[in-house]
Design a protein around this motif. Structure first.
Motif, PDB file in Angstrom:
ATOM      1  N   ASP A  46      39.763 -79.044  21.182  1.00 46.87           N
ATOM      2  CA  ASP A  46      41.075 -78.545  20.726  1.00 46.87           C
ATOM      3  C   ASP A  46      41.087 -77.212  19.847  1.00 46.87           C
ATOM      4  O   ASP A  46      41.787 -76.127  20.028  1.00 46.87           O
ATOM      5  N   ARG A  47      40.017 -77.457  19.038  1.00 45.12           N
ATOM      6  CA  ARG A  47      39.819 -76.286  18.211  1.00 45.12           C
ATOM      7  C   ARG A  47      39.480 -75.130  18.844  1.00 45.12           C
ATOM      8  O   ARG A  47      39.568 -73.850  18.773  1.00 45.12           O
ATOM      9  N   ILE A  48      38.453 -75.317  19.982  1.00 46.19           N
ATOM     10  CA  ILE A  48      37.960 -74.297  20.791  1.00 46.19           C
ATOM     11  C   ILE A  48      39.067 -73.699  21.562  1.00 46.19           C
ATOM     12  O   ILE A  48      39.109 -72.313  21.917  1.00 46.19           O
ATOM     13  N   PHE A  49      39.946 -74.537  22.054  1.00 46.96           N
ATOM     14  CA  PHE A  49      41.308 -74.078  22.866  1.00 46.96           C
ATOM     15  C   PHE A  49      41.880 -72.909  21.815  1.00 46.96           C
ATOM     16  O   PHE A  49      42.211 -71.953  22.072  1.00 46.96           O
ATOM     17  N   ILE A  50      42.142 -73.307  20.681  1.00 51.87           N
ATOM     18  CA  ILE A  50      42.883 -72.613  19.437  1.00 51.87           C
ATOM     19  C   ILE A  50      42.210 -71.081  19.436  1.00 51.87           C
ATOM     20  O   ILE A  50      42.859 -70.249  19.202  1.00 51.87           O
TER      21      ILE A  50
END
Ligand code: SDX
Length: 428
Positions: free
Chosen positions: A221-225
């Protein structure tokens, strides 16, 4: 009338052009009337000194290594927010209330399924087709299925097609991966988070329950952000240019996917890990650094350098921290991380990289994490496209909803033959 003016002398004539100020960042010289007043064009291949639009979405300070989404620093969003909350922020301009976020997530969740006939669309590809080739084709084909949301003059149509694109990208990407393996597609599970659902569709199999590992879900999810939006980069500019003609949003996003695929842009994460694997051990690094510095060698350090950042890409900092978290959570012992950190250390202490201000960018570490989670390198850029769809859609909406927007149509410096008469073939 702008208070500040820029003066331009063309021959013995002087011209004044208004200087416009933003809320932060460089002022711009408004040259929209330049050609009409001077008969001259500006010349800026690669648009290194050109602001193509006005935007309130994302601000980058390349010298300071700053990245803000609607004013919020990327480090704070990566630490405290979620990809869905960041998507809401980019689309709507403000962080959502708890209720607003729940409603938004529920809307996205209920658009994650693909039209069943699109499953046949995948059958037309070879099993070894690159996932980005599939993403280009399938996303472009969505306009053939969703006629009810392609009237871009209708804000409701724009809203539903935006939600459909954001919601369906994980399903399309996961299906591309499953297809490459010859495994059955896994339908969305509405009880999971956006990112948890993506992980299950990607790595789950019908024969058994798939358990989403919280640390992996958080890292993904952080990589998507970190990949959500990035000002007027090449693929976002492609989406805006395609959208400026009135093309439907699905076709515009497909154009953005095609542009992102290039190794100088979103394809760099795949190229960076392939490079690190090719280097292998730290003792080989000096040879590759010398190759990267050799003007006669086309080799470049993939994941290094950036058109805007002449400092550390703030996303790379978060990415490096995330590698450690994922390696610990998954008990990964892959020497590639050590090789990457050693390469970074040696490059950043080399005059060539220091003088040219070449630092690691978002793509330098992302591949290491994605590989540790279990993705093949061919899926890396597809994951970048999945996340960047939020930014592309937000930028597209910002452009289309501006009543002053016009079709983008650059001019040129013509250096071809001047007019000449046709010569019949028997006289040549
Ligand atoms: C992304 O725009 C965005 O915001 C993109 C992005 C986003 O989120 O959308 O941030 C995502 O695309 C990140 C960048 C990923 N690409 C790579 O990692 C590929 C490797 N990097 C390079 O190809 C390059 O740095 C670019 C394409 C990223 C930037 O190129 P520029 O701004 O056109 O700079 P340049 O090619 O003119 O390079 C300036 C000098 C050159 O040397 P000189 O001609 O001045 O002697 O630096 C050298 C280049 O040869 N150089 C490198 C290098 N990058 C630039 N030398 C070795 N290795 C490198 N990686």
């Amino acid at each position: 009338m702008a208070d500040k003016q820029a003066k331009l002398n063309v021959g013995d004539q002087g011209f004044d052009f208004p200087v416009l100020e933003g809320s932060c960042g460089p002022d711009v010289v408004d040259i929209r009337k330049l050609y009409g007043q001077t008969g001259k064009f500006t010349f800026d291949p690669g648009y290194k000194s050109t602001a193509s639009c006005e935007s309130a979405l994302t601000y980058i300070d390349g010298q300071e290594g700053v990245l803000l989404h609607r004013g919020y620093p990327i480090g704070q969003l990566a630490e405290n927010s979620s990809f869905m909350e960041t998507a809401y922020l980019l689309l709507n301009g403000e962080l959502p209330s708890g209720q607003e976020l729940d409603t938004f997530e529920n809307t996205i969740t209920h658009h994650t399924m693909l039209h069943e006939q699109l499953r046949q669309f995948y059958q037309g590809f070879r099993r070894d087709a690159h996932p980005m080739a599939i993403m280009c084709g399938v996303v472009g084909a969505l306009s053939a299925f969703y006629h009810d949301s392609t009237d871009i003059s209708d804000p409701e149509h724009r809203k539903i097609s935006s939600h459909r694109l954001i919601a369906k990208m994980p399903t399309i990407a996961a299906m591309a991966y499953k297809y490459s393996l010859g495994q059955p597609f896994v339908y969305p599970d509405n009880s999971l988070s956006y990112t948890g659902n993506f992980l299950r569709m990607t790595f789950g199999v019908p024969a058994e329950e798939y358990e989403v590992i919280p640390e992996v879900e958080k890292a993904m999810d952080r990589i998507f952000i970190l990949h959500a939006d990035h000002e007027q980069n090449a693929s976002t500019s492609t989406v805006r240019l395609a959208g400026s003609s009135g093309a439907n949003p699905f076709a515009c996003i497909a154009a953005g996917i095609a542009c992102l695929w290039g190794p100088a842009h979103g394809g760099a994460n795949e190229a960076a890990l392939n490079m690190l694997r090719e280097i292998g051990t730290p003792d080989k690094i000096p040879h590759y650094i010398e190759r990267a510095k050799d003007k006669n060698d086309p080799f470049r350090l993939m994941g290094f350098g950036h058109r805007v950042y002449k400092n550390y890409d703030p996303r790379a900092t978060v990415m490096q921290e995330t590698v450690r978290e994922v390696f610990e959570a998954l008990k990964v012992d892959d020497p590639v991380f050590e090789t990457a950190m050693r390469l970074e250390e040696l490059a950043l202490n080399d005059d060539y990289f220091r003088e040219k201000k070449l630092f690691p960018n978002v793509d330098f570490y992302s591949g290491i994490i994605l590989s540790a989670i279990g993705f093949p390198t061919t899926m890396f850029t597809a994951l970048f496209a999945l996340a960047r769809t939020v930014g592309w859609v937000a930028q597209w909406n910002e452009m289309i909803s501006d009543p002053a927007q016009v079709i983008g149509r650059p001019r040129q410096l013509y250096t071809g033959p001047t007019q000449r008469d046709y010569i019949p073939v028997d006289k040549r």
